[in-house]
Scaffold this motif. Structure first.
Motif, PDB file in Angstrom:
ATOM      1  N   LEU A  50       0.868  -1.228  -0.016  1.00 48.62           N
ATOM      2  CA  LEU A  50      -0.159   0.072  -0.061  1.00 48.62           C
ATOM      3  C   LEU A  50       0.727   1.436  -0.022  1.00 48.62           C
ATOM      4  O   LEU A  50       0.708   2.330  -0.743  1.00 48.62           O
ATOM      5  N   ALA A  51       2.002   1.299   0.656  1.00 48.13           N
ATOM      6  CA  ALA A  51       2.962   2.182   0.574  1.00 48.13           C
ATOM      7  C   ALA A  51       3.363   2.588  -0.573  1.00 48.13           C
ATOM      8  O   ALA A  51       3.432   3.846  -0.988  1.00 48.13           O
ATOM      9  N   ASN A  52       3.953   1.555  -1.483  1.00 47.46           N
ATOM     10  CA  ASN A  52       4.370   1.777  -2.657  1.00 47.46           C
ATOM     11  C   ASN A  52       3.531   2.415  -3.485  1.00 47.46           C
ATOM     12  O   ASN A  52       3.765   3.182  -4.166  1.00 47.46           O
ATOM     13  N   SER A  53       2.225   2.008  -3.464  1.00 42.39           N
ATOM     14  CA  SER A  53       1.267   2.399  -4.463  1.00 42.39           C
ATOM     15  C   SER A  53       1.056   3.867  -4.075  1.00 42.39           C
ATOM     16  O   SER A  53       0.892   4.762  -5.036  1.00 42.39           O
ATOM     17  N   ILE A  55       3.499   5.832  -2.640  1.00 49.38           N
ATOM     18  CA  ILE A  55       4.543   6.562  -3.303  1.00 49.38           C
ATOM     19  C   ILE A  55       4.369   6.906  -4.632  1.00 49.38           C
ATOM     20  O   ILE A  55       4.673   7.969  -5.079  1.00 49.38           O
ATOM     21  N   VAL A  56       3.969   5.708  -5.570  1.00 53.60           N
ATOM     22  CA  VAL A  56       3.982   5.896  -6.884  1.00 53.60           C
ATOM     23  C   VAL A  56       3.071   7.131  -7.352  1.00 53.60           C
ATOM     24  O   VAL A  56       3.250   7.891  -8.366  1.00 53.60           O
ATOM     25  N   CYS A  57       1.735   6.823  -6.893  1.00 54.03           N
ATOM     26  CA  CYS A  57       0.616   7.823  -7.330  1.00 54.03           C
ATOM     27  C   CYS A  57       0.853   9.290  -6.804  1.00 54.03           C
ATOM     28  O   CYS A  57       0.495  10.149  -7.589  1.00 54.03           O
ATOM     29  N   LEU A  58       1.401   9.406  -5.696  1.00 57.62           N
ATOM     30  CA  LEU A  58       1.794  10.783  -5.290  1.00 57.62           C
ATOM     31  C   LEU A  58       2.834  11.360  -6.144  1.00 57.62           C
ATOM     32  O   LEU A  58       2.941  12.648  -6.472  1.00 57.62           O
ATOM     33  N   GLY A  59       3.855  10.402  -6.259  1.00 58.43           N
ATOM     34  CA  GLY A  59       4.914  11.141  -7.198  1.00 58.43           C
ATOM     35  C   GLY A  59       4.504  11.298  -8.761  1.00 58.43           C
ATOM     36  O   GLY A  59       4.836  12.671  -9.291  1.00 58.43           O
ATOM     37  N   ILE A  60       3.735  10.468  -9.279  1.00 56.72           N
ATOM     38  CA  ILE A  60       3.188  10.807 -10.357  1.00 56.72           C
ATOM     39  C   ILE A  60       2.225  12.097 -10.585  1.00 56.72           C
ATOM     40  O   ILE A  60       2.529  12.864 -11.507  1.00 56.72           O
ATOM     41  N   TRP A 185      -3.599   4.043  -9.299  1.00 63.26           N
ATOM     42  CA  TRP A 185      -3.630   3.173  -7.972  1.00 63.26           C
ATOM     43  C   TRP A 185      -4.032   1.768  -8.566  1.00 63.26           C
ATOM     44  O   TRP A 185      -3.646   0.661  -8.053  1.00 63.26           O
ATOM     45  N   ASN A 186      -5.001   1.772  -9.459  1.00 60.07           N
ATOM     46  CA  ASN A 186      -5.556   0.534 -10.060  1.00 60.07           C
ATOM     47  C   ASN A 186      -4.605   0.077 -11.167  1.00 60.07           C
ATOM     48  O   ASN A 186      -4.980  -1.108 -11.650  1.00 60.07           O
ATOM     49  N   ASP A 187      -3.436   0.845 -11.462  1.00 60.79           N
ATOM     50  CA  ASP A 187      -2.969   0.190 -12.815  1.00 60.79           C
ATOM     51  C   ASP A 187      -2.163  -1.185 -12.421  1.00 60.79           C
ATOM     52  O   ASP A 187      -1.416  -1.317 -11.546  1.00 60.79           O
ATOM     53  N   LEU A 188      -2.291  -2.063 -13.460  1.00 57.68           N
ATOM     54  CA  LEU A 188      -1.624  -3.563 -13.085  1.00 57.68           C
ATOM     55  C   LEU A 188      -0.580  -3.592 -14.416  1.00 57.68           C
ATOM     56  O   LEU A 188       0.331  -4.131 -14.255  1.00 57.68           O
ATOM     57  N   THR A 204      -2.083  -3.513  -6.299  1.00 56.36           N
ATOM     58  CA  THR A 204      -2.980  -3.905  -7.240  1.00 56.36           C
ATOM     59  C   THR A 204      -2.145  -5.154  -7.764  1.00 56.36           C
ATOM     60  O   THR A 204      -2.945  -6.294  -7.770  1.00 56.36           O
ATOM     61  N   LEU A 205      -0.651  -5.080  -7.731  1.00 57.63           N
ATOM     62  CA  LEU A 205       0.079  -6.116  -8.312  1.00 57.63           C
ATOM     63  C   LEU A 205       0.080  -7.281  -7.123  1.00 57.63           C
ATOM     64  O   LEU A 205       0.195  -8.420  -7.655  1.00 57.63           O
ATOM     65  N   ALA A 206       0.052  -6.946  -6.011  1.00 56.42           N
ATOM     66  CA  ALA A 206       0.273  -7.974  -5.192  1.00 56.42           C
ATOM     67  C   ALA A 206      -1.016  -8.881  -5.041  1.00 56.42           C
ATOM     68  O   ALA A 206      -0.926 -10.110  -4.230  1.00 56.42           O
ATOM     69  N   MET A 207      -2.065  -8.414  -5.309  1.00 56.12           N
ATOM     70  CA  MET A 207      -3.276  -9.283  -5.460  1.00 56.12           C
ATOM     71  C   MET A 207      -2.967 -10.503  -6.399  1.00 56.12           C
ATOM     72  O   MET A 207      -3.804 -11.487  -5.995  1.00 56.12           O
ATOM     73  N   MET A 208      -2.157 -10.327  -7.203  1.00 53.93           N
ATOM     74  CA  MET A 208      -2.023 -11.783  -8.213  1.00 53.93           C
ATOM     75  C   MET A 208      -1.366 -12.748  -7.489  1.00 53.93           C
ATOM     76  O   MET A 208      -1.211 -14.002  -8.177  1.00 53.93           O
ATOM     77  N   GLN A 209      -0.901 -12.664  -6.151  1.00 56.55           N
ATOM     78  CA  GLN A 209      -0.403 -13.745  -5.387  1.00 56.55           C
ATOM     79  C   GLN A 209      -1.237 -14.574  -5.115  1.00 56.55           C
ATOM     80  O   GLN A 209      -0.759 -15.811  -4.718  1.00 56.55           O
ATOM     81  N   TYR A 210      -2.557 -14.485  -5.038  1.00 56.40           N
ATOM     82  CA  TYR A 210      -3.414 -15.230  -4.584  1.00 56.40           C
ATOM     83  C   TYR A 210      -3.993 -16.414  -6.120  1.00 56.40           C
ATOM     84  O   TYR A 210      -4.784 -17.016  -5.756  1.00 56.40           O
ATOM     85  N   ARG A 211      -3.394 -15.978  -7.156  1.00 53.26           N
ATOM     86  CA  ARG A 211      -3.693 -16.647  -8.077  1.00 53.26           C
ATOM     87  C   ARG A 211      -2.757 -17.813  -8.649  1.00 53.26           C
ATOM     88  O   ARG A 211      -1.647 -17.661  -8.525  1.00 53.26           O
ATOM     89  N   ALA A 212      -3.365 -18.989  -8.663  1.00 53.05           N
ATOM     90  CA  ALA A 212      -2.533 -20.294  -8.861  1.00 53.05           C
ATOM     91  C   ALA A 212      -3.151 -20.727 -10.297  1.00 53.05           C
ATOM     92  O   ALA A 212      -4.044 -20.194 -10.560  1.00 53.05           O
ATOM     93  N   PRO A 213      -2.157 -21.417 -10.934  1.00 55.70           N
ATOM     94  CA  PRO A 213      -2.483 -22.156 -12.273  1.00 55.70           C
ATOM     95  C   PRO A 213      -3.895 -22.758 -12.286  1.00 55.70           C
ATOM     96  O   PRO A 213      -4.572 -22.634 -13.240  1.00 55.70           O
TER      97      PRO A 213
END
Length: 254
Positions: A50-53, A55-60, A185-188, A204-213
């Motif tokens: 969340l902190a990474n998101s 930082i990125v959003c505020l920087g942009i 924030w929603n950009d993947l 948003t990218l971290a959500m993909m960790q719950y996805r398995a094949p």
């Protein structure tokens, strides 16, 4: 409009096999909300994501405002040769998606060694032609007589922007800030390309960790989605008056 949020929160409280159960119910038959949210918030560094998101959003957003406001003021209030062509170029640039420029930008970032950094995640979005267009339309409604009076009083163009234009442009800035913040924030797509380590992952990218094949933990995925969505909903509720005012006033000649 509200139902997708209700369904998301409801699904975040259910086990995976109940999320797509044929007998749909808002209230979960088996409540596993504590387990799902505990897994999202404490079994992995989601606060870091969340902190990474943030930082990125505020920087942009900071760089976009820094570049778009002076450019929009020049297009709206300064007369110079080629201004019409330049504004047409801005409008044409609205039709170019990030997918078109992603490969050359990626190659450039690789060559300068900036992959897996905050700069790499922010760089393609520093210049927002939508922001320039939005602010230009808003600035067009600002009275020329006030600007002329300020010039007679010895104001420089920078002082006019900082002391006159900016205070009146708060609604437009708030409106664009909501657009920009939500979009990035929603950009993947772009973080998925340039992020290589877990400590730089966005929420948003971290959500993909719950996805398995062959097996996706949908309960935890929806819990993660709820955690990711909540800051955006809160931000909109806080800025909604300025947001609505900025949208309704943009392009209206005063």
């Amino acid at each position: 409009m509200v139902f997708p949020f209700v369904w998301m929160i409801s699904s975040s409280l259910k086990p995976t096999d109940e999320v797509f159960d044929a007998d749909f119910s808002i209230i979960p038959k088996t409540f596993v909300g504590f387990s799902n949210y505990y897994s999202v918030l404490f079994e992995q560094p989601y606060l870091v994501f969340l902190a990474n998101s943030m930082i990125v959003c505020l920087g942009i957003l900071s760089v976009q405002l820094l570049t778009a406001i002076p450019a929009a003021y020049a297009l709206a209030k300064l007369k110079f040769r080629g201004s019409t062509i330049l504004f047409g170029t801005v409008i044409a640039s609205l039709t170019i998606p990030i997918n078109v420029t992603s490969i050359p930008i990626y190659v450039g970032l690789v060559k300068v060694g900036l992959l897996d950094t905050y700069v790499a995640m922010m760089f393609p979005f520093f210049i927002s032609v939508f922001a320039i267009f939005l602010f230009r339309q808003f600035f067009k409604s600002y009275p020329d007589s006030i600007i002329q009076a300020a010039r007679i009083d010895g104001f420089s163009e920078i002082e006019i922007v900082l002391r006159l234009i900016l205070p009146s442009a708060i609604p437009a800035i708030a409106a664009f800030s909501v657009f920009s913040f939500v979009a990035h924030w929603n950009d993947l797509y772009w973080p998925l390309i340039v992020v290589q380590s877990q400590d730089k992952m966005t929420a948003t990218l971290a959500m993909m960790q719950y996805r398995a094949p062959f097996d996706t933990d949908y309960g935890r995925t929806f819990a993660s989605a709820t955690v990711v969505t909540a800051p955006m909903v809160i931000a909109f509720l806080i800025a909604r008056r300025h947001f609505i005012r900025g949208i309704t006033m943009t392009g209206v000649k005063g």
